[in-house]
Design a protein around this motif. Structure first.
Motif, PDB file in Angstrom:
ATOM      1  N   PRO A  41       0.813  -1.237  -0.117  1.00  0.00           N
ATOM      2  CA  PRO A  41       0.037   0.073  -0.088  1.00  0.00           C
ATOM      3  C   PRO A  41       0.838   1.348  -0.111  1.00  0.00           C
ATOM      4  CG  PRO A  41       0.119  -0.857   2.108  1.00  0.00           C
ATOM      5  CD  PRO A  41       0.765  -1.936   1.482  1.00  0.00           C
ATOM      6  N   THR A  42       0.424   2.322  -0.500  1.00  0.00           N
ATOM      7  CA  THR A  42       1.122   3.725  -0.648  1.00  0.00           C
ATOM      8  C   THR A  42       0.426   4.527   0.200  1.00  0.00           C
ATOM      9  OG1 THR A  42      -0.223   4.451  -2.584  1.00  0.00           O
ATOM     10  CG2 THR A  42       1.897   2.959  -3.185  1.00  0.00           C
ATOM     11  N   ALA A  43      -0.751   4.460   0.585  1.00  0.00           N
ATOM     12  CA  ALA A  43      -1.273   5.617   1.460  1.00  0.00           C
ATOM     13  C   ALA A  43      -1.844   5.348   2.703  1.00  0.00           C
ATOM     14  CB  ALA A  43      -2.628   6.107   0.455  1.00  0.00           C
ATOM     15  N   ASP A  44      -1.513   4.177   3.216  1.00  0.00           N
ATOM     16  CA  ASP A  44      -1.867   3.416   4.473  1.00  0.00           C
ATOM     17  C   ASP A  44      -0.910   3.668   5.421  1.00  0.00           C
ATOM     18  OD1 ASP A  44      -4.334   2.617   3.197  1.00  0.00           O
ATOM     19  OD2 ASP A  44      -3.529   0.650   2.710  1.00  0.00           O
ATOM     20  N   GLY A  45      -1.507   4.180   6.575  1.00  0.00           N
ATOM     21  CA  GLY A  45      -0.546   4.080   7.879  1.00  0.00           C
ATOM     22  C   GLY A  45      -0.209   2.827   8.550  1.00  0.00           C
ATOM     23  N   PRO A  46       0.335   2.763   9.259  1.00  0.00           N
ATOM     24  CA  PRO A  46       0.942   1.528  10.196  1.00  0.00           C
ATOM     25  C   PRO A  46      -0.279   0.859  10.489  1.00  0.00           C
ATOM     26  CG  PRO A  46       1.385   3.429  11.604  1.00  0.00           C
ATOM     27  CD  PRO A  46       0.899   3.976  10.326  1.00  0.00           C
ATOM     28  N   ALA A  47      -1.419   1.341  10.926  1.00  0.00           N
ATOM     29  CA  ALA A  47      -2.516   0.406  11.381  1.00  0.00           C
ATOM     30  C   ALA A  47      -3.253  -0.340  10.219  1.00  0.00           C
ATOM     31  CB  ALA A  47      -3.599   1.163  12.385  1.00  0.00           C
ATOM     32  N   ILE A  48      -3.376   0.203   9.253  1.00  0.00           N
ATOM     33  CA  ILE A  48      -4.178  -0.447   8.152  1.00  0.00           C
ATOM     34  C   ILE A  48      -2.952  -1.350   7.410  1.00  0.00           C
ATOM     35  CG2 ILE A  48      -5.227   0.090   6.077  1.00  0.00           C
ATOM     36  CD1 ILE A  48      -6.707   2.265   7.505  1.00  0.00           C
ATOM     37  N   TYR A 214      -8.575   4.757  13.015  1.00  0.00           N
ATOM     38  CA  TYR A 214      -8.964   4.709  14.485  1.00  0.00           C
ATOM     39  C   TYR A 214      -9.794   3.519  14.772  1.00  0.00           C
ATOM     40  CZ  TYR A 214     -12.229   6.134  18.121  1.00  0.00           C
ATOM     41  OH  TYR A 214     -12.975   6.204  19.385  1.00  0.00           O
ATOM     42  N   PHE A 215     -10.497   2.861  13.840  1.00  0.00           N
ATOM     43  CA  PHE A 215     -11.242   1.670  14.119  1.00  0.00           C
ATOM     44  C   PHE A 215     -10.328   0.369  13.961  1.00  0.00           C
ATOM     45  CE2 PHE A 215     -15.060   4.179  13.119  1.00  0.00           C
ATOM     46  CZ  PHE A 215     -15.597   4.327  14.329  1.00  0.00           C
ATOM     47  N   THR A 216      -9.542   0.531  13.132  1.00  0.00           N
ATOM     48  CA  THR A 216      -8.633  -0.569  12.883  1.00  0.00           C
ATOM     49  C   THR A 216      -7.602  -0.807  13.988  1.00  0.00           C
ATOM     50  OG1 THR A 216      -8.383  -0.109  10.495  1.00  0.00           O
ATOM     51  CG2 THR A 216      -6.826  -1.346  11.273  1.00  0.00           C
ATOM     52  N   ARG A 217      -7.215   0.181  14.589  1.00  0.00           N
ATOM     53  CA  ARG A 217      -6.387   0.315  15.854  1.00  0.00           C
ATOM     54  C   ARG A 217      -7.231  -0.691  17.175  1.00  0.00           C
ATOM     55  NH1 ARG A 217      -4.570   5.546  14.143  1.00  0.00           N
ATOM     56  NH2 ARG A 217      -5.959   6.435  15.497  1.00  0.00           N
ATOM     57  N   THR A 218      -8.333   0.068  17.136  1.00  0.00           N
ATOM     58  CA  THR A 218      -9.357  -0.586  18.071  1.00  0.00           C
ATOM     59  C   THR A 218      -9.350  -1.777  17.928  1.00  0.00           C
ATOM     60  OG1 THR A 218     -10.584   1.661  18.190  1.00  0.00           O
ATOM     61  CG2 THR A 218     -11.761  -0.605  18.901  1.00  0.00           C
ATOM     62  N   ILE A 219      -9.669  -2.454  16.697  1.00  0.00           N
ATOM     63  CA  ILE A 219      -9.632  -4.023  16.443  1.00  0.00           C
ATOM     64  C   ILE A 219      -8.625  -4.636  16.960  1.00  0.00           C
ATOM     65  CG2 ILE A 219     -10.092  -5.832  15.065  1.00  0.00           C
ATOM     66  CD1 ILE A 219     -11.856  -3.549  13.350  1.00  0.00           C
ATOM     67  N   GLN A 220      -7.250  -3.933  16.524  1.00  0.00           N
ATOM     68  CA  GLN A 220      -6.060  -4.683  16.846  1.00  0.00           C
ATOM     69  C   GLN A 220      -5.936  -4.697  18.373  1.00  0.00           C
ATOM     70  OE1 GLN A 220      -3.870  -2.007  14.376  1.00  0.00           O
ATOM     71  NE2 GLN A 220      -3.579  -3.280  12.768  1.00  0.00           N
ATOM     72  N   GLN A 221      -6.158  -3.711  19.092  1.00  0.00           N
ATOM     73  CA  GLN A 221      -6.014  -3.641  20.377  1.00  0.00           C
ATOM     74  C   GLN A 221      -6.907  -4.738  21.033  1.00  0.00           C
ATOM     75  OE1 GLN A 221      -6.888   0.352  20.990  1.00  0.00           O
ATOM     76  NE2 GLN A 221      -4.814   1.143  20.330  1.00  0.00           N
ATOM     77  N   ALA A 222      -8.025  -4.918  20.544  1.00  0.00           N
ATOM     78  CA  ALA A 222      -8.891  -5.850  21.051  1.00  0.00           C
ATOM     79  C   ALA A 222      -8.603  -7.249  21.166  1.00  0.00           C
ATOM     80  CB  ALA A 222     -10.499  -5.674  20.555  1.00  0.00           C
ATOM     81  N   VAL A 223      -7.853  -7.574  19.748  1.00  0.00           N
ATOM     82  CA  VAL A 223      -7.482  -8.904  19.660  1.00  0.00           C
ATOM     83  C   VAL A 223      -6.164  -8.972  20.572  1.00  0.00           C
ATOM     84  CG1 VAL A 223      -6.286 -10.398  17.729  1.00  0.00           C
ATOM     85  CG2 VAL A 223      -8.442  -8.839  17.022  1.00  0.00           C
ATOM     86  N   ALA A 224      -5.332  -8.359  20.502  1.00  0.00           N
ATOM     87  CA  ALA A 224      -4.133  -8.222  21.278  1.00  0.00           C
ATOM     88  C   ALA A 224      -4.496  -8.606  22.754  1.00  0.00           C
ATOM     89  CB  ALA A 224      -3.340  -7.108  21.044  1.00  0.00           C
ATOM     90  N   ALA A 225      -5.468  -7.837  23.201  1.00  0.00           N
ATOM     91  CA  ALA A 225      -5.930  -7.977  24.712  1.00  0.00           C
ATOM     92  C   ALA A 225      -6.974  -9.242  24.871  1.00  0.00           C
ATOM     93  CB  ALA A 225      -6.712  -6.777  25.253  1.00  0.00           C
ATOM     94  N   GLY A 226      -7.185  -9.952  23.775  1.00  0.00           N
ATOM     95  CA  GLY A 226      -8.410 -11.068  23.921  1.00  0.00           C
ATOM     96  C   GLY A 226      -9.503 -10.469  24.250  1.00  0.00           C
ATOM     97  N   SER A 231     -17.561  -5.435  21.366  1.00  0.00           N
ATOM     98  CA  SER A 231     -17.750  -4.469  22.327  1.00  0.00           C
ATOM     99  C   SER A 231     -16.853  -3.249  22.268  1.00  0.00           C
ATOM    100  CB  SER A 231     -17.676  -5.194  23.820  1.00  0.00           C
ATOM    101  OG  SER A 231     -16.440  -5.847  23.856  1.00  0.00           O
ATOM    102  N   ALA A 232     -15.448  -3.708  21.600  1.00  0.00           N
ATOM    103  CA  ALA A 232     -14.442  -2.560  21.641  1.00  0.00           C
ATOM    104  C   ALA A 232     -14.883  -1.408  20.657  1.00  0.00           C
ATOM    105  CB  ALA A 232     -13.019  -3.078  21.414  1.00  0.00           C
ATOM    106  N   VAL A 233     -15.454  -2.008  19.373  1.00  0.00           N
ATOM    107  CA  VAL A 233     -15.974  -1.116  18.372  1.00  0.00           C
ATOM    108  C   VAL A 233     -16.852  -0.372  18.937  1.00  0.00           C
ATOM    109  CG1 VAL A 233     -16.495  -0.958  15.935  1.00  0.00           C
ATOM    110  CG2 VAL A 233     -14.826  -2.553  16.531  1.00  0.00           C
ATOM    111  N   GLN A 234     -17.837  -0.841  19.519  1.00  0.00           N
ATOM    112  CA  GLN A 234     -19.133   0.051  19.904  1.00  0.00           C
ATOM    113  C   GLN A 234     -18.492   0.931  20.789  1.00  0.00           C
ATOM    114  OE1 GLN A 234     -21.719  -2.480  22.730  1.00  0.00           O
ATOM    115  NE2 GLN A 234     -23.338  -1.418  21.797  1.00  0.00           N
ATOM    116  N   ALA A 235     -17.716   0.664  21.830  1.00  0.00           N
ATOM    117  CA  ALA A 235     -17.036   1.994  22.644  1.00  0.00           C
ATOM    118  C   ALA A 235     -16.413   2.625  21.894  1.00  0.00           C
ATOM    119  CB  ALA A 235     -16.242   1.086  23.874  1.00  0.00           C
TER     120      ALA A 235
END
Length: 241
Positions: A41-48, A214-226, A231-235
């Motif tokens: 990818p050429t336009a995506d930041g680290p999370a995506i 913002y949401f991609t980071r949220t999902i990554q954090q949720a997966v890493a924390a189990g 619920s993470a995305v909802q918040a």
């Protein structure tokens, strides 16, 4: 406020994607932009970028996008856009790519690295088949290039140059640019939107505010924390209201 949210197909899994999509739709998001992951990818930041790499390593194939479109429909999204880089539709076959995604009910196609001056018929062919090509404009682009946008109803505006995921300020220049463009186009504005204050400032200027990293980071954090993705995305979406 109309919110356009961005998820990467194949990340974290079909089930995780579906859970995130349901949470986003339930949280008020109206439009879903689904990214077909690409290895360079050429336009995506680290999370995506990391999400795309994870999806590709996990075995995602371009033809799998139709499962994700179906999951998005099941989640309640009626307006779906597909974004990817030019290599993918060209390898898939431009006409087949356009027709297949049109048949799947996709509203628009975003290809950020496809220049308006050299798009090899992709945009005109999309229009011919009744699916919206969505060119990408950058705040401050010269008037000569802005004239190239005239044939297209929907425009994705990158609120700054560079990559996604870092914070964007809604400056006077940004406001002026968006106001001018919105007179003749349906404008989707994003890149680095991650707070309620940014969304509030941007919402009156665009057809939809785009939020992705913002949401991609949220999902990554949720997966890493189990933790449950839903619920993470909802918040996370509640924090943008």
């Amino acid at each position: 406020m109309r919110l356009m949210v961005h998820l990467v197909a194949g990340f974290p899994s079909l089930e995780g994607f579906a859970a995130a999509a349901r949470a986003l739709r339930d949280g008020g998001a109206e439009i879903l932009e689904i990214q077909i992951p690409f290895s360079d990818p050429t336009a995506d930041g680290p999370a995506i970028t990391l999400a795309s790499e994870t999806a590709v390593r996990g075995g995602f194939k371009v033809r799998d996008i139709f499962q994700y479109i179906h999951a998005a429909r099941q989640a309640g999204f009626q307006r779906i856009f597909v974004m990817t880089y030019a290599n993918i539709p060209y390898r898939y076959g431009i006409k087949k790519y356009i027709i297949d995604l049109k048949k799947a009910g996709v509203e628009g196609l975003i290809v950020p690295d496809l220049p308006l001056e050299d798009e090899e018929g992709f945009y005109s062919l999309s229009l011919r088949h009744g699916i919206a090509p969505v060119p990408v404009a950058v705040v401050g682009m010269p008037a000569a290039r802005l004239t190239l946008l005239k044939p297209y109803k929907k425009i994705y505006v990158s609120l700054r140059s560079g990559i996604t995921g870092t914070e964007t300020k809604i400056s006077a220049e940004v406001k002026k640019f968006l106001t001018g463009l919105a007179k003749n186009h349906e404008v989707y504005g994003g890149f680095g939107i991650s707070s309620a204050a940014q969304v509030k400032a941007l919402a009156p200027l665009v057809h939809a505010v785009v939020v992705g990293s913002y949401f991609t980071r949220t999902i990554q954090q949720a997966v890493a924390a189990g933790q449950p993705v839903a619920s993470a995305v909802q918040a996370a979406i509640q924090k943008l209201n």
